[in-house]
Design a protein around this motif. Sequence first.
Motif, PDB file in Angstrom:
ATOM      1  N   ALA A 520       0.808  -1.220   0.000  1.00 60.54           N
ATOM      2  CA  ALA A 520       0.000   0.000   0.000  1.00 60.54           C
ATOM      3  C   ALA A 520       0.842   1.271   0.000  1.00 60.54           C
ATOM      4  N   THR A 521       2.083   1.181   0.450  1.00 57.44           N
ATOM      5  CA  THR A 521       2.894   2.385   0.609  1.00 57.44           C
ATOM      6  C   THR A 521       4.187   2.266  -0.180  1.00 57.44           C
ATOM      7  N   ALA A 522       4.417   3.214  -1.070  1.00 54.43           N
ATOM      8  CA  ALA A 522       5.670   3.253  -1.821  1.00 54.43           C
ATOM      9  C   ALA A 522       6.742   3.914  -0.963  1.00 54.43           C
ATOM     10  N   VAL A 523       7.936   3.338  -0.983  1.00 50.16           N
ATOM     11  CA  VAL A 523       9.054   3.874  -0.199  1.00 50.16           C
ATOM     12  C   VAL A 523      10.318   3.823  -1.044  1.00 50.16           C
ATOM     13  N   ALA A 524      11.307   4.589  -0.614  1.00 48.82           N
ATOM     14  CA  ALA A 524      12.639   4.528  -1.215  1.00 48.82           C
ATOM     15  C   ALA A 524      13.539   3.772  -0.249  1.00 48.82           C
ATOM     16  N   MET A 567      22.939  -3.017   5.709  1.00 49.51           N
ATOM     17  CA  MET A 567      22.597  -1.704   6.258  1.00 49.51           C
ATOM     18  C   MET A 567      21.642  -1.032   5.284  1.00 49.51           C
ATOM     19  N   ILE A 568      20.393  -0.912   5.679  1.00 47.82           N
ATOM     20  CA  ILE A 568      19.342  -0.450   4.785  1.00 47.82           C
ATOM     21  C   ILE A 568      18.569   0.669   5.470  1.00 47.82           C
ATOM     22  N   LEU A 569      18.311   1.711   4.707  1.00 49.44           N
ATOM     23  CA  LEU A 569      17.523   2.836   5.199  1.00 49.44           C
ATOM     24  C   LEU A 569      16.261   2.968   4.360  1.00 49.44           C
ATOM     25  N   VAL A 570      15.151   3.249   5.017  1.00 48.23           N
ATOM     26  CA  VAL A 570      13.852   3.325   4.352  1.00 48.23           C
ATOM     27  C   VAL A 570      13.306   4.749   4.492  1.00 48.23           C
ATOM     28  N   TYR A 571      13.062   5.390   3.351  1.00 49.09           N
ATOM     29  CA  TYR A 571      12.597   6.780   3.335  1.00 49.09           C
ATOM     30  C   TYR A 571      11.220   6.869   2.691  1.00 49.09           C
ATOM     31  N   GLU A 572      10.574   8.019   2.902  1.00 47.25           N
ATOM     32  CA  GLU A 572       9.375   8.302   2.122  1.00 47.25           C
ATOM     33  C   GLU A 572       9.770   8.388   0.648  1.00 47.25           C
ATOM     34  N   TYR A 573       8.887   7.950  -0.207  1.00 44.25           N
ATOM     35  CA  TYR A 573       9.183   7.918  -1.636  1.00 44.25           C
ATOM     36  C   TYR A 573       8.960   9.299  -2.241  1.00 44.25           C
ATOM     37  N   MET A 574       9.916   9.753  -3.037  1.00 44.18           N
ATOM     38  CA  MET A 574       9.852  11.062  -3.691  1.00 44.18           C
ATOM     39  C   MET A 574       9.603  10.836  -5.174  1.00 44.18           C
ATOM     40  N   ALA A 575       8.376  11.043  -5.575  1.00 49.45           N
ATOM     41  CA  ALA A 575       7.911  10.614  -6.892  1.00 49.45           C
ATOM     42  C   ALA A 575       8.655  11.268  -8.046  1.00 49.45           C
ATOM     43  N   HIS A 576       9.115  12.511  -7.872  1.00 49.56           N
ATOM     44  CA  HIS A 576       9.727  13.223  -8.995  1.00 49.56           C
ATOM     45  C   HIS A 576      11.250  13.248  -8.930  1.00 49.56           C
ATOM     46  N   GLY A 577      11.830  12.426  -8.064  1.00 49.47           N
ATOM     47  CA  GLY A 577      13.281  12.256  -8.068  1.00 49.47           C
ATOM     48  C   GLY A 577      14.051  13.475  -7.587  1.00 49.47           C
ATOM     49  N   THR A 578      15.236  13.666  -8.173  1.00 50.55           N
ATOM     50  CA  THR A 578      16.116  14.742  -7.732  1.00 50.55           C
ATOM     51  C   THR A 578      15.864  16.018  -8.524  1.00 50.55           C
ATOM     52  N   LEU A 579      16.238  17.139  -7.943  1.00 47.74           N
ATOM     53  CA  LEU A 579      16.143  18.417  -8.643  1.00 47.74           C
ATOM     54  C   LEU A 579      16.992  18.403  -9.909  1.00 47.74           C
ATOM     55  N   GLN A 580      18.176  17.819  -9.846  1.00 50.63           N
ATOM     56  CA  GLN A 580      19.067  17.819 -11.004  1.00 50.63           C
ATOM     57  C   GLN A 580      18.416  17.162 -12.211  1.00 50.63           C
ATOM     58  N   GLU A 581      17.614  16.127 -11.976  1.00 49.30           N
ATOM     59  CA  GLU A 581      16.985  15.399 -13.073  1.00 49.30           C
ATOM     60  C   GLU A 581      16.008  16.251 -13.877  1.00 49.30           C
ATOM     61  N   HIS A 582      15.657  17.421 -13.339  1.00 46.36           N
ATOM     62  CA  HIS A 582      14.728  18.300 -14.049  1.00 46.36           C
ATOM     63  C   HIS A 582      15.408  19.585 -14.498  1.00 46.36           C
ATOM     64  N   LEU A 583      16.758  19.561 -14.503  1.00 47.19           N
ATOM     65  CA  LEU A 583      17.514  20.722 -14.947  1.00 47.19           C
ATOM     66  C   LEU A 583      18.350  20.438 -16.187  1.00 47.19           C
ATOM     67  N   ASP A 631       8.726  15.605  -4.167  1.00 47.20           N
ATOM     68  CA  ASP A 631       7.662  14.619  -3.985  1.00 47.20           C
ATOM     69  C   ASP A 631       6.614  14.750  -5.094  1.00 47.20           C
ATOM     70  N   GLU A 632       5.493  14.040  -4.926  1.00 48.65           N
ATOM     71  CA  GLU A 632       4.499  14.023  -5.990  1.00 48.65           C
ATOM     72  C   GLU A 632       3.866  15.391  -6.223  1.00 48.65           C
ATOM     73  N   ARG A 633       3.931  16.285  -5.225  1.00 48.38           N
ATOM     74  CA  ARG A 633       3.386  17.644  -5.376  1.00 48.38           C
ATOM     75  C   ARG A 633       4.500  18.656  -5.676  1.00 48.38           C
ATOM     76  N   TRP A 634       5.676  18.170  -6.020  1.00 52.01           N
ATOM     77  CA  TRP A 634       6.838  18.990  -6.345  1.00 52.01           C
ATOM     78  C   TRP A 634       7.358  19.782  -5.139  1.00 52.01           C
ATOM     79  N   VAL A 635       7.064  19.300  -3.950  1.00 50.40           N
ATOM     80  CA  VAL A 635       7.607  19.928  -2.739  1.00 50.40           C
ATOM     81  C   VAL A 635       9.053  19.481  -2.570  1.00 50.40           C
ATOM     82  N   ALA A 636       9.949  20.427  -2.383  1.00 47.30           N
ATOM     83  CA  ALA A 636      11.379  20.107  -2.252  1.00 47.30           C
ATOM     84  C   ALA A 636      11.692  19.626  -0.844  1.00 47.30           C
TER      85      ALA A 636
END
Length: 861
Positions: A520-524, A567-583, A631-636
Amino acid sequence: MLYFAPCFFFLLQIFTTTTTTTTARTPPYRATDYILLNCGSSTNSTDHSNRSWEGDERSKYAPSTASTSSSALQASSQHSSVNTVPYMTARVFNSRFTYTFPVLMGPKFIRLYFYPNTYSNYNTTQSFFSVSVNNNFTLLNNFSADLNSPSASNPSFMKEYLINVGENQRIDLTFSPNQNSFAFINGIEIVSVPDKLYFKGNGVPIKFIDQLYYLQDNTVLENLYRINVGGTNIEIQDDSGMFRAWYQDDDYIFGDYGFYPHLDVQIHYTRQTPPYSAPEKVYTTSRTMANTSKSLEWHFPVDSGFYYLHRFHFCEIQLEITKSNQRVFTITIDNQTVDAEVDVIFLTGGTKIPIYEDYITWVPDDGRHGKKDLCLSLFPARESHPLYDNALLNGLEIFKLSDPSGSLAAANPEPLPDDGESGGMAIRPVNEKRSRKHLVIIGSVIGVIALIIAAIIISFLSFRSGTTRTSGSGSSLPSNLCKHFLLDEMKSATDNFNDNFVIGKGGFGNVYKGYINNGATAVAIKRLNSSSNQGVHEFLTEINMLSKLRHLHLVSLLGYCHENGEMILVYEYMAHGTLQEHLYNSENSLLPWKQRLQICIGAAKGLHYLHTSSKHTIIHRDVKSTNILLDERWVAKVSDFGLSRVGPTGGLHTHVSTLVKGSFGYLDPEYYRRQQLTVKSDVFSFGVVLFEVLCARPPIILSLPKEEVNLAEWAKHCLKKGTLEQIIIDPSLKDEIAPECLSIYIETALMCLRDRGTERPAMSDVVWSLEFAMQLQEAAKKIDGDVAMDIVGGGFSPLEKPISFPLLWNGGGPNSTDHEEMFSGSSEAASRSKCSGFLSSSASSSSGGARIFFHRGHYKT
C-alpha cells in the motif's frame, strides 16, 4: 559576523563603500575633555584605532603616594582577541586609591577597561572591589571582573558611564578593594559629551508608561547596549566624535524580521537631531517587519531593580514611505505600551530626517539586582489605519539609571561550569553589547553531545563486531529511534533487490523503489555498501540525525534494517526524483521558472530548520541538486544526511574542525582551506545550487574554457569584472523571469558564494530573499499583463525601477496594486539605481533592456 538585507545583497556591497564617504560628510563633535589613561604603563602608547594613551606612572591624575599604594604590573599572558593597549598593563591597588581628573563642567563619558588575568602574584579571580565617583555615586560594588568577563576567548571588556560634572569641575574616581582582596584597572577614558544630548535638563519630561519622568542632572547612567539595528558593527573611530561603539543586533533579535541595507543617501540632520546624535550608518540601516512576522522583538538582559532610559533612533529612507500615516507602529517594553502611535514622517516632516525618542521603564528587583530579560517590541498600530502593516527601527541605546542612593551596582553573574576547553575558565554570560542571545549552560550541552557520541561509538563497535542476529530485535540500534524493518520485509518490498526496482545509484550503493504495508505504501530503500567503513558511519549518522528531525522540507526516514551485515535505510518515496533530473542531462521536461524558484525556497527552508530549529545546530555538509528531492506535489525536501555533523555549540566553539568532505563543485573553499566546518559551508553550497537552477548546467564542466569550468568561480569572476551579462541562463526560461526577480535572485546567489563565511547570509535571510524574489515575480505579472518580461528583447530593466523592501498593506493585502508605487521612488533614487544597480554593466543594451544571454542548448557533461 555580517548580516545584510537579504533583498539587497549585491547592492549592499556597493553601498558599503559609498557610505564611507557619506559618513565623512558629517562633521564630528570635538570633545572639550578627552583623556586616555593607560593604567600601569610608564610610557605613552597607541592603540589599534590609532588613539594615543598616556601612561599613569607618575601621572598628574594619580596621587603622589601612588608608588607606595599601588603596583604597575604587566599581564602574564595575552589572548589573541585582546588588544595590547590598554589591556596588557594594569594598576593594582591593595588599599583605597583615587584618580583625580580636572575637567570642564558638563556631561562626560567615563569608560573603565578591564582584562581579567594574572598580574605578577595577583590573580584576578580573587579580586573584588568597589568603584565610586566624587564620593557620591557607586558605579561598582563587590565587583569581580573575572565573573563579568564576556568569555574565556574574549575576556577583556569595557564599562561605560555617563556623569554630569558640576561646578567643582573634577572627577574623583576611587577604587576600594574588599577586605583581604585587591582592586585593579587597565585603562580609563574620559570624553566630554555635547550638552543636552542625554541630559535634557531637570525640567524636560520623558515618557514613562502613562506618566512623565524627569531625568535629573545629578543621575549617573550606565550604558548597557548601543545597537546599530540591522547593520554591522560601527567602530569607535567611525562614531561622531564621542568614540561610541555601535554593535549589530543579531544576538538579540527574536522572530521573523527584515533588513534594510546601507543606502547611499545623505541624512538630513536637524537642530533637534544634530549630526552627533548617531552616525549616518545607524540611520541608513534598519530592520522592518518581514511579511510573515507580527512584530519586531528584541530581548536584552538587564539588572533588575533599576530605571532604564531607552533611546530609539528612527529615520525613514524607504522608497515607499513618503507621507505620514503610511507606517505607524506601537512600542512596548515588557508588554507595557510606552508609545501607542509612532509615525516617523509625522515626527520629522519628511524622509531622510533622523529622530530619536526617549522612554523610561522600571524593571522590578528580584531581590539581589540579578539579571532579567527586557523585551522590546514594535508592531503595527492598526487603529490609525496606516497604509502599511509594518514597523521600523534604526538604532537603540539602553542606559541604566542610578538608584536614589546614587548606586548603579548590581550582583555579579553566577559562575558557570567549566566549559572543558578553556583552561578552567568558564564561558560566562556576555555582559557587553555583542555575541549573546541566551545564557547557555555549556556543561549541559557538552553532556548531551557526549551521550550522543557515546551512543554512536557503541553502535559502531557493535557493527564492527559483525552482528549477525536475524530477528527484528537483532539490530544494535535502539528501536525507539525509528522503525526497525526485518530483512525479509526489505527483500519482499524490492523483489529480492531486483535491478528493475533500482531508481538511483551512488558510491553508497543502490536506491530501490519498494512497497511496504502489503504493497500500500511506496518507499525509497537505500541499500548501503556493507563493506565500506565509511558506509557504516554514514548509516549511523543518517539514523541518528533523521530519526529526530521532522520538517516539511526534509525527507522523512521511516525506518532501517540491520541484519546479516546489511545496512538499509527506508525513506518516504519522492515521486519526482532529484532536482538535477529536471535541470539537465535528463529526458524529463524542464521545470518552469516559478516552480524552480519555489523548489529553491523549500530547500532553503529545510536547511534553515537544520541550522536553527533542532536542539543542536546540524550542518548538512553535502548540499547539492541531487540531494534535493521532489515529492508528488513537487515539494522540495533535503535528503542524504550521511555526511552531516552536529555544529558548534556557541561561545568558544564557532566551527567544527573536521576532515574535508563533500561534493566537488559545491565545496566551500574556506572549509577546504581551513578544515573548519560551519553552517556557512552549507550556505556556499546552496549558492552553487541557485546558479545551477538558473543556468541549467552542472557545477563543473571540464570541457568549457578554463574560467568557465567551475560555475561558482565563473559567477564570482563575472561579478568582479562587471560582466554578469556573460552568465548564460537556461534558454527554456526565456520570457519567464521578471527582471526584478532575476536581480534579487542573482544577488542572493552571489552573496552565498562570498569567500568569507562570516560575510555570507544566514539561511533565514536566504529564505526571506527568495520569497521576496517570488513576490516580485508574481507582482510583475499581476501589475501589467502586457508588460514584456522578455529581458532579451526589451521590457524594462531593473536599472530603471529601483527596488525597495516589501511592505504589507494594512489588512494583509498585496504589497501594492500600483506598479509605480511598488517599484519607483524619487528621481534621486531612480538615478542612483541606474548607476549602481545590479546589472549596471549591461545597461547599455541597444534594446533598452538588460543584456542577459540564453544559451542555445543544454549543457552536457
